[in-house]
Enzyme design. Sequence first.
Site, PDB file in Angstrom:
ATOM      1  CG  ASP A 140     -85.628 -48.019 -74.941  1.00 39.86           C
ATOM      2  OD1 ASP A 140     -85.363 -48.687 -75.952  1.00 39.86           O
ATOM      3  OD2 ASP A 140     -86.492 -47.130 -74.921  1.00 39.86           O
ATOM      4  NE  ARG A 169     -91.601 -43.162 -63.389  1.00 41.08           N
ATOM      5  CZ  ARG A 169     -91.533 -44.307 -64.039  1.00 41.08           C
ATOM      6  NH1 ARG A 169     -91.140 -45.426 -63.433  1.00 41.08           N
ATOM      7  NH2 ARG A 169     -91.866 -44.361 -65.316  1.00 41.08           N
ATOM      8  CG  ASP A 172     -92.015 -40.839 -65.526  1.00 38.85           C
ATOM      9  OD1 ASP A 172     -92.705 -40.546 -64.527  1.00 38.85           O
ATOM     10  OD2 ASP A 172     -92.395 -41.619 -66.403  1.00 38.85           O
ATOM     11  CB  SER A 230     -94.401 -45.074 -74.713  1.00 36.00           C
ATOM     12  OG  SER A 230     -93.734 -45.113 -73.485  1.00 36.00           O
TER      13      SER A 230
END
Lengths: 409, 409, 409, 409
Positions: B16, B98, B127, B181
């Site tokens: 990705d 993050r 996110d 995921s």
Amino acid sequence: MTAPKKVVLAYSGGLDTSIILKWLQTEYGCEVVTFTADLGQGEELEPARKKAEILGIKPENIFIEDLREEFVRDFVFPMFRANAEYEGLYLLGTSIARPLISKRLVEIAAQTGADAVSHGATGKGNDQVRFELAAYALNPEIAVIAPWREWDLGSRTKLIEFAEKHQIPIAKDKRGEAPFSVDANLLHTSSEGKVLEDPAEMAPDYVFQRTVAPEDAPNEPEFIEVGFERGDAVSINGEAMSPATILTKLNELGGKHGIGRLDFVENRFVGMKSRGIYETPGGTVLLEAHRGIEQITLDAGAGHLKDSLMPRYAELIYNGFWFSPEREMLQAAIDKSQENVTGTVRLKLYKGSATCVGRWSENHSLYSEAHVTFEEDMGAYDQTDAQGFIQLNALRLKLLAARDRRTKG
Amino acid sequence: MTAPKKVVLAYSGGLDTSIILKWLQTEYGCEVVTFTADLGQGEELEPARKKAEILGIKPENIFIEDLREEFVRDFVFPMFRANAEYEGLYLLGTSIARPLISKRLVEIAAQTGADAVSHGATGKGNDQVRFELAAYALNPEIAVIAPWREWDLGSRTKLIEFAEKHQIPIAKDKRGEAPFSVDANLLHTSSEGKVLEDPAEMAPDYVFQRTVAPEDAPNEPEFIEVGFERGDAVSINGEAMSPATILTKLNELGGKHGIGRLDFVENRFVGMKSRGIYETPGGTVLLEAHRGIEQITLDAGAGHLKDSLMPRYAELIYNGFWFSPEREMLQAAIDKSQENVTGTVRLKLYKGSATCVGRWSENHSLYSEAHVTFEEDMGAYDQTDAQGFIQLNALRLKLLAARDRRTKG
Amino acid sequence: MTAPKKVVLAYSGGLDTSIILKWLQTEYGCEVVTFTADLGQGEELEPARKKAEILGIKPENIFIEDLREEFVRDFVFPMFRANAEYEGLYLLGTSIARPLISKRLVEIAAQTGADAVSHGATGKGNDQVRFELAAYALNPEIAVIAPWREWDLGSRTKLIEFAEKHQIPIAKDKRGEAPFSVDANLLHTSSEGKVLEDPAEMAPDYVFQRTVAPEDAPNEPEFIEVGFERGDAVSINGEAMSPATILTKLNELGGKHGIGRLDFVENRFVGMKSRGIYETPGGTVLLEAHRGIEQITLDAGAGHLKDSLMPRYAELIYNGFWFSPEREMLQAAIDKSQENVTGTVRLKLYKGSATCVGRWSENHSLYSEAHVTFEEDMGAYDQTDAQGFIQLNALRLKLLAARDRRTKG
Amino acid sequence: MTAPKKVVLAYSGGLDTSIILKWLQTEYGCEVVTFTADLGQGEELEPARKKAEILGIKPENIFIEDLREEFVRDFVFPMFRANAEYEGLYLLGTSIARPLISKRLVEIAAQTGADAVSHGATGKGNDQVRFELAAYALNPEIAVIAPWREWDLGSRTKLIEFAEKHQIPIAKDKRGEAPFSVDANLLHTSSEGKVLEDPAEMAPDYVFQRTVAPEDAPNEPEFIEVGFERGDAVSINGEAMSPATILTKLNELGGKHGIGRLDFVENRFVGMKSRGIYETPGGTVLLEAHRGIEQITLDAGAGHLKDSLMPRYAELIYNGFWFSPEREMLQAAIDKSQENVTGTVRLKLYKGSATCVGRWSENHSLYSEAHVTFEEDMGAYDQTDAQGFIQLNALRLKLLAARDRRTKG
């Protein structure tokens, strides 16, 4: 305080409250009314009647009542709507029972024309506070007699002497000191004191009374379904049950799987830390279940507000302020949030843990697979909205960062 | 937004982000800098270098860093000082990683003269918000490119086509869609989407990646001791370790005993509910340990204030406001409370549960056996004090009850 | 969004909303329904009917309503029960009106079969958020058209051109730009923008519209009495009045004495700071009065909880979340607290200030002169109770101090 | 408690504390150390030395100190950073002085080898709690003697008799009872009791001592500028001054303009309501000024968090918990927020009101005219961002509304 003429005593039938009964008679020369309640502590109540009679209580002054349904419906369940945990972990099993006992003491006082109530809690603990705040909140004129704060029977030896002197029957196993002190009701069993006083030492196995050790629990998990309506549990595995029946059943299930043991050092309202061992098998299962159903039926705004109010709510109950305007205000807010907390939760019970593994609600779920899906969402959600959402949430942060550059160079 | 000239991309080396890398080059014609961080996700980083080189990134534009110690020391540990749980249960494993990634993206942008950063988060999740709020809070001029919100490669098929068209290598197992995921770092692994989208359905076994099932955990409990200084774990079983080493070790221990699995439906900041399966083995043990040491070292006033601030603190981290004045204010308050949170906790790990079974501190304990004891306390505590304490706490309740009599007759 | 077929427009009859009306017709080719409400802004409504007709609106599509009583009874008064002040000072006069307008827009849409609503708020302010959140909360399917975010008529010149092109009548004084922007309703008048944009500069006198300058107010104070029942004002100087009548009367009194002016820089929900000049004459008097009656009728526990909830409550209203579960939860708590907020307050109005100088309640007061008196209190209060109260409140502080000695030497 | 050998007494030199001094000598036969502090109460201190000497206190046992700067710098200013108001209105003028007095009492006890401290507060009020909690928090071994809770001199007659018997000089005007009781320091003057005990009755003019009536204030407004650095006032009209000098100057200005009078019924910590008349001229001006500078320098997130913490912070100070971990935690959070609260405020003082009419800051302002302007903003703000911002804030509300349709039909 003028001497009371008639006192309603929270009477268990045990040695300690029998001594109190006699002490009230001898110290104050007052008439004693006994009140013995079944809150699910797992003891027969009728022996208490016999003991009271032996100690000279008139039949019309002996009150024995089964309060289990009222206890769960009007106290335990409202509290669980809040997911209340004191200091992060304690499910308030003792705290929530005290106001109900005080309520009945005060009501029986009114009914029998008594001017005082009495309880067997010591001067070091929280229970004295809970009993008395509740009593005063319901009747500002009532007197409360707390013998443990008044008398000079502070040692086991003196208590036994007093009992012998007054012909109070003493069970053999009560002569020596118990290795720890116990309180129990349908929600929990708590143990504290003596062998448990060193918080560094692991609690011995013999302390636990209503849960098996996780090691001794079944090797196969058990799955159950708990149904909820408006925030309260109403069924287990599809079978509708009354509040007390549900909690009783969850206690069996939780106890069998070793669920709900807590080794805890807490802050008492009176200012000291104490260590308790709690067993709350059904309550622990119920909390997990309630959280599970809230996950799909409670809105984020409501849920976050509830979470932020919970510590204060739990503190109020722990400190004895069940009958206070602020607890009632919080309850009004919490109850408002539960109007749609309706649906079913699937739980796995295994070796000390209750874990939610599924939850659904035919009409009340706010979970929208259409929105959240990783698949094509057919326009349910427009990802470009996130751009503006982030930009405006960021605006003040950017202005702050720009200032930092000015001031910090 | 004017087109960016140079972009720092959070690059994993996977398919990705490789597609994003190429898309940035082709869509914007901009120079790309890759940043690949080891946050403990358990993947080799050097392959990412090779892949970046294959995709034409200049060696001086490839940044690969081991951030594990910084991650645990400056992000995970400060958060655990707060006992942070989002919506009662989630330990914020993704949320807390993050801001660190964004911080490094922005720093590398400054170092390399880049005017933008980019990430691979979608437009539906949290996110994107966390990456971007952190970036803007650190550099108000930076541009952020979120390809998933911009491009038209919304389906697996289109992504694969794009990859093939641009000679991006595709691992065999990446051709099809993953059944769910995954995000991972040293604190946790999260899984969501696809097979997990129905919150009524139990998560299949193959979803779990770093914990054994409780059923498969050892049949014997394991006891460990965790040492704390000023609120942070500093040792396991008496052995001093660095922050990341401690968390790594706790992950091993927790994972082995099936601890830290969570099946959870949460409220995303962007407004929808989503279901996630979280595995936080070490963090779950750490939380239990931290609570245990706080029980004897944290004052009631401090503890209750902390409890009441925690939901807001957790919400701020979840929503991406790590770099915000209000999170820093709360952190200042929380850190202040931890100055004496020093001592040792004994934990039992068994079949999915970590439970504190003992805690002690040579100098920092506030637990006073002298005060709490059921034995003679030598005057440490005067039980008659409770009388006045209760009376004055009751005074307003009595005045309320007296009013009720007037108004309700 | 598919193009709307029928739109209900919040229509004032002024130039801006007339342009919007025409723009909706021309841009979307849709049928327009106008809704003009009297919220006490002090303008005639019938001219709006004529203007709408001139612009081609069918008579059955013109809705003109007097909402003043509903506004005060169901929005203003519930909010004042909370003593709501945004950021310490702002009485939320604009914020509280928007949800009512949206409610009627959505209801009229249902009644007329419209699929969209529209408003004249810009893309920079809070009002767009308030209108739209309320609309979506009441009808999740409704579309909202916000012309200011869509069109290219961003300057005065372009607006005038559009108006002239479409034969929209332009009052002479509307050709030029107003020196500031105004919003008004029965609770307040707000002014912002243009000449007010520099927060360092004092607002010019001509900005103020419904209060005299304190310097021009009467030189003699005026005393009034406001009666309350269950938290709501019900009478002035002994005369019972409806909610809107009371607020109207308080506006007259406050305005005459120069009360309720506020020069304020606030944080908008959309992320920027803005400066506003607010005039809330009646509301300022009402807040002081409500606080006065709460002083003797509200319990400390209830009052302190209310105070701690207020900032969140005010923020929710400011941000547009009137129709949200969390506002309703807080309202439930607040309303619960007001059950005994009944009595009378005496206020002094003088030169810009409203000050409570007396308060009483025949049955609902909690003030006990018997307890508080400096005179002999006949045993109402036992001063020795304070000893125990202090000792137990001090216990944890002593334990902390003892630890400090151990750790700090 | 064993009898104290040496006691440090908070001694004003007045009749009441002179009687206490003598009573301590006669009742306990202990050595007395007097401590007299200038906290800005506006009385000469040297007469206290003479009186102490007359009562037999050794010169080395007489402590007289000017604490005004410490009082304002370390107590008043930190509190004003929080905009602290107890129960919405009271600026805590008495509460904030007590911990400083206790701190010095305990320090002098350590210095002189005293084992106890003593104060002249009664058993009904808050001050006893404040004095004693502070003392115990600083020295867990100290004894506190509160004569008013111990002796039998409960009436004016008995006090005078005691004084006469022990040759304590009695000023003529002290023979009769004062019509109300007064406490004063640099922050405020409070009056309560006797003629003020009926909260329905307006306070008579002669109660007010440091403010003119608004009616008697100048007919012309006065404008002043107050400069701030990091949340503290540092200058007036451009002239830098020390903390105590600033507060003194603001008192003059406020008092001259009739600012800072408060007629208030509050909830005492000991459970009763009491009515006080407060005059806080400088503090009222300072609060308005501080709010004004925060408006442009404090971020929304920080400000809203501060607002939500304030009621708890104020309650802690009111209740006597200045020296507590939770007050220190809140202070840490508040102080963190003040790092950029730097700039200047312009205030209008007129007939009882201080109102902010302008505020600016060269480097620390977060107000961005570029963003907020009604004029063309050159792209500073993109109005289309609001669309996504609203949509995502609305998402959960839409999901709720959709559920309501399902459940309510």
